[in-house]
Design a protein around this motif. Sequence first.
Motif, short mmCIF file in Angstrom:
data_model
loop_
_atom_site.label_atom_id
_atom_site.label_comp_id
_atom_site.label_asym_id
_atom_site.label_seq_id
_atom_site.Cartn_x
_atom_site.Cartn_y
_atom_site.Cartn_z
N ARG A 1 -9.74 21.31 27.99
CA ARG A 1 -9.48 22.44 27.35
C ARG A 1 -9.43 22.00 26.03
NH1 ARG A 1 -6.39 20.79 30.69
NH2 ARG A 1 -4.60 20.43 29.54
N ASN A 2 -9.47 23.07 24.90
CA ASN A 2 -9.25 22.77 23.66
C ASN A 2 -7.96 23.39 23.36
OD1 ASN A 2 -9.35 25.76 23.40
ND2 ASN A 2 -11.32 25.63 22.19
N PRO A 3 -7.51 23.02 22.07
CA PRO A 3 -6.03 23.46 21.78
C PRO A 3 -5.77 24.93 21.95
CG PRO A 3 -6.88 21.97 19.94
CD PRO A 3 -8.18 22.24 21.01
N ALA A 4 -6.74 25.93 21.62
CA ALA A 4 -6.32 27.15 22.10
C ALA A 4 -6.43 27.44 23.58
CB ALA A 4 -7.66 27.81 21.38
N GLY A 5 -6.50 26.61 24.45
CA GLY A 5 -6.61 26.77 25.81
C GLY A 5 -7.58 27.31 26.26
N HIS A 6 -9.00 27.21 25.68
CA HIS A 6 -10.15 27.61 26.01
C HIS A 6 -10.76 26.38 27.10
CE1 HIS A 6 -10.83 30.37 22.39
NE2 HIS A 6 -10.14 31.06 23.40
N ASP B 1 -8.76 17.59 20.87
CA ASP B 1 -8.26 17.92 19.55
C ASP B 1 -9.20 18.83 18.73
OD1 ASP B 1 -9.79 16.48 18.10
OD2 ASP B 1 -8.54 14.69 18.41
N ASP B 2 -9.12 19.70 18.01
CA ASP B 2 -10.09 20.67 17.30
C ASP B 2 -11.17 19.81 16.81
OD1 ASP B 2 -9.13 23.23 17.96
OD2 ASP B 2 -7.56 22.74 16.01
N ALA B 3 -11.06 18.64 16.21
CA ALA B 3 -11.94 17.91 15.92
C ALA B 3 -13.08 17.57 16.63
CB ALA B 3 -11.63 16.87 14.71
N PHE C 1 -16.77 25.89 24.51
CA PHE C 1 -15.53 26.17 25.06
C PHE C 1 -15.25 27.84 25.16
CE2 PHE C 1 -14.56 22.01 23.60
CZ PHE C 1 -13.72 21.54 24.58
N TYR C 2 -14.78 28.17 26.16
CA TYR C 2 -14.91 29.99 26.52
C TYR C 2 -13.24 30.15 26.84
CZ TYR C 2 -19.79 30.36 26.68
OH TYR C 2 -21.17 30.62 26.20
N SER C 3 -12.95 31.21 26.55
CA SER C 3 -11.35 31.71 27.16
C SER C 3 -11.80 31.67 28.54
CB SER C 3 -11.24 33.24 26.64
OG SER C 3 -12.14 33.85 27.40
N VAL C 4 -10.51 31.57 29.24
CA VAL C 4 -10.59 31.30 30.73
C VAL C 4 -11.23 32.54 31.45
CG1 VAL C 4 -8.97 31.46 32.66
CG2 VAL C 4 -8.42 29.78 30.81
N ASP C 5 -10.80 33.81 30.89
CA ASP C 5 -11.61 35.13 31.14
C ASP C 5 -13.04 34.96 31.26
OD1 ASP C 5 -8.98 36.17 32.08
OD2 ASP C 5 -8.85 37.23 30.32
N LYS C 6 -13.46 34.66 30.07
CA LYS C 6 -14.91 34.67 29.92
C LYS C 6 -15.44 33.55 30.76
CE LYS C 6 -18.92 35.68 28.01
NZ LYS C 6 -19.48 37.09 28.00
N ALA C 7 -14.90 32.25 30.89
CA ALA C 7 -15.40 31.25 31.73
C ALA C 7 -15.57 31.81 33.07
CB ALA C 7 -14.68 30.02 31.67
#
Length: 177
Positions: free
Chosen positions: A34-39, A111-113, A130-136
């Motif tokens: 995941r990334n920090p946004a939860g994607h 992390d973002d970087a 990285f995609y949102s869970v719904d899009k993934a």
Amino acid sequence: MRPTPDDPDAWNAYLAEGNRTQARKRVSADALIRNPAGHVLLVKPTYKPGWDLPGGMAEANEAPEAALTRELREELGLEATLRDLLVVDWVPPHGPWDDQIAFIFDAGALDDAHAARLRPHDDELSEAVFYSVDKALELLHSRVRTRLGAAIQARQAGHPMYLHDGRTALSSHRDPE
């Protein structure tokens, strides 16, 4: 007469024959990253259509977690620390393939970087996004989609899930004995 461990050469030959005739399982190991946004990180393989989770197939006599760390290093240049086992899925024979044991491990959040720098490192992948869970879930083939959904559920529940062809095989709620 069956050999016994008292005759090591005969015993080992007997065991080797059993090993030769027993079924072999294909093993895959994928990562929930995941990334920090939860994607969720998905990769686009060049050798098959569609999107997939990062990871791949184990080589002969390679542990699933070793296969996954090797695949992440080779394909994404990522040195991942695996945290938890999330899913084990027994996949029955399908198409030209024999049955398979598919694992998903939690490889944490970048992390973002680090997430922004992530790129394919070999010709087996054309993209890593990285995609949102719904899009993934929308982008993945049905078998992988159900595994990813189970992995997310297992991470939230704090225990792994065992699936049988993408369906829950054992109840996670057991009666006290």
